[in-house]
Design an enzyme around this catalytic site. Structure first.
Site, PDB file in Angstrom:
ATOM      1  N   GLU A 100      22.278 -88.035  74.427  1.00  0.00           N
ATOM      2  CA  GLU A 100      21.734 -87.846  75.787  1.00  0.00           C
ATOM      3  C   GLU A 100      22.123 -89.045  76.655  1.00  0.00           C
ATOM      4  O   GLU A 100      22.349 -90.144  76.155  1.00  0.00           O
ATOM      5  CB  GLU A 100      20.206 -87.656  75.664  1.00  0.00           C
ATOM      6  N   ASP A 101      22.196 -88.804  77.939  1.00  0.00           N
ATOM      7  CA  ASP A 101      22.599 -89.874  78.857  1.00  0.00           C
ATOM      8  C   ASP A 101      21.545 -90.976  78.979  1.00  0.00           C
ATOM      9  O   ASP A 101      21.862 -92.166  78.918  1.00  0.00           O
ATOM     10  CB  ASP A 101      22.958 -89.311  80.250  1.00  0.00           C
ATOM     11  N   ASP A 104      14.044 -91.653  80.126  1.00  0.00           N
ATOM     12  CA  ASP A 104      13.258 -92.132  81.265  1.00  0.00           C
ATOM     13  C   ASP A 104      11.778 -92.010  80.862  1.00  0.00           C
ATOM     14  O   ASP A 104      11.267 -92.874  80.145  1.00  0.00           O
ATOM     15  CB  ASP A 104      13.652 -91.257  82.463  1.00  0.00           C
ATOM     16  N   PHE A 154      17.141 -95.796  89.953  1.00  0.00           N
ATOM     17  CA  PHE A 154      17.856 -94.541  89.761  1.00  0.00           C
ATOM     18  C   PHE A 154      19.349 -94.811  89.706  1.00  0.00           C
ATOM     19  O   PHE A 154      19.926 -95.364  90.626  1.00  0.00           O
ATOM     20  CB  PHE A 154      17.527 -93.541  90.876  1.00  0.00           C
ATOM     21  N   ARG A 167      28.557 -88.011  88.797  1.00  0.00           N
ATOM     22  CA  ARG A 167      28.600 -87.950  87.335  1.00  0.00           C
ATOM     23  C   ARG A 167      29.878 -88.544  86.766  1.00  0.00           C
ATOM     24  O   ARG A 167      29.907 -89.061  85.663  1.00  0.00           O
ATOM     25  CB  ARG A 167      28.628 -86.482  86.871  1.00  0.00           C
TER      26      ARG A 167
HETATM   27  P1  IMP Z   1      12.887 -87.903  80.977  1.00  0.00           P
HETATM   28  O1  IMP Z   1      12.548 -86.520  80.482  1.00  0.00           O
HETATM   29  O2  IMP Z   1      11.909 -88.345  82.041  1.00  0.00           O
HETATM   30  O3  IMP Z   1      13.073 -88.923  79.904  1.00  0.00           O
HETATM   31  O4  IMP Z   1      14.212 -87.750  81.805  1.00  0.00           O
HETATM   32  C1  IMP Z   1      15.411 -87.572  81.224  1.00  0.00           C
HETATM   33  C2  IMP Z   1      16.372 -86.911  82.186  1.00  0.00           C
HETATM   34  O5  IMP Z   1      16.126 -87.294  83.542  1.00  0.00           O
HETATM   35  C3  IMP Z   1      17.774 -87.339  81.895  1.00  0.00           C
HETATM   36  O6  IMP Z   1      18.386 -86.445  81.028  1.00  0.00           O
HETATM   37  C4  IMP Z   1      18.420 -87.337  83.255  1.00  0.00           C
HETATM   38  O7  IMP Z   1      18.970 -86.067  83.501  1.00  0.00           O
HETATM   39  C5  IMP Z   1      17.318 -87.564  84.233  1.00  0.00           C
HETATM   40  N1  IMP Z   1      17.270 -88.955  84.733  1.00  0.00           N
HETATM   41  C6  IMP Z   1      16.342 -89.900  84.438  1.00  0.00           C
HETATM   42  N2  IMP Z   1      16.615 -91.052  85.058  1.00  0.00           N
HETATM   43  C7  IMP Z   1      17.765 -90.850  85.740  1.00  0.00           C
HETATM   44  C8  IMP Z   1      18.576 -91.698  86.572  1.00  0.00           C
HETATM   45  O8  IMP Z   1      18.305 -92.882  86.819  1.00  0.00           O
HETATM   46  N3  IMP Z   1      19.688 -91.106  87.089  1.00  0.00           N
HETATM   47  C9  IMP Z   1      20.034 -89.811  86.847  1.00  0.00           C
HETATM   48  N4  IMP Z   1      19.307 -88.998  86.085  1.00  0.00           N
HETATM   49  C10 IMP Z   1      18.179 -89.507  85.528  1.00  0.00           C
HETATM   50 MG    MG Z   2      19.769 -85.047  81.540  1.00  0.00          MG
END
Ligand code: IMP
Ligand code: MG
Length: 177
Positions: A100-101, A104, A154, A167
């Site tokens: 995964e990228d 968060d 972000f 991207r």
């Molecule tokens: P989580 O479920 O809150 O951990 O969010 C994960 C997803 O949120 C990632 O797969 C990203 O797609 C998106 N995301 C979270 N932070 C960023 C950011 O700083 N830039 C772009 N996408 C983000």
């Molecule tokens: Mg994502």
């Protein structure tokens, strides 16, 4: 809108090389390496990681993918998650690594880990992320391989987008800095 450099292409390449080494070492007794790439964000990291693994090992790599949606077009998780593209392979009984990228809040990866274990019957699920925002965590989930810890900002590039844009950048940058 401007983008400020946070992590350079070279830094990212070097770090992905190190993660490839960590994975190869940890999975050296497996007959194949099964990756589950989270689209779309995880695609860049996954492709680069596979290239680096192939440079140092001849392990057979299966790279499956699936797509989830949790974010709308904004910068905060919607708190609702859906599998919008089903996993394109059978991982029953396998040891897999989610690619995964970014992590968060942890919501997406907590969901996915459980989903692959229960719905897809994986034997073991580990997680590799290129970026980690530890200060944003709301859901506890263990991360096995991490590229970089970053502050609560972000970011875009290396698979990460803002409203579908940026991207393709080969570096990670902070938007609107
Ligand atoms: P989580 O479920 O809150 O951990 O969010 C994960 C997803 O949120 C990632 O797969 C990203 O797609 C998106 N995301 C979270 N932070 C960023 C950011 O700083 N830039 C772009 N996408 C983000
Ligand atoms: Mg994502």
């Amino acid at each position: 809108m401007s983008i400020k450099l946070l992590i350079s292409e070279v830094q990212i390449q070097e770090r992905i090389h190190e993660i490839a080494k960590e994975i190869v070492k940890k999975y050296k007794n497996e007959k194949e390496l099964t990756l589950v790439t989270v689209l779309q964000g995880g695609k860049h990291f996954s492709e680069e990681l596979v290239k680096e693994i192939e440079k140092i090992s001849d392990v057979f790599i299966e790279n499956f993918s699936l797509q989830v949606s949790s974010y709308g077009n904004g910068t905060e998780s919607s708190g609702h998650i859906e599998v919008v593209q089903n996993l394109n392979g059978d991982i029953t009984g396998k040891n897999v690594i989610i690619i995964e990228d970014i992590i968060d809040s942890g919501f997406t990866l907590k969901f996915l880990k459980k989903y692959l274990q229960t719905e897809k019957q994986a034997h073991q699920v580990e997680i590799a992320v290129l970026l980690n925002k530890p200060n944003r965590r709301k859901f506890d989930v263990e991360i096995d391989f991490v590229g970089f810890e970053i502050p609560d900002e972000f970011v875009v590039g290396c698979g990460l987008d803002f409203e579908g844009k940026h991207r393709e950048l080969r570096y990670v940058g902070v938007i609107n800095a």
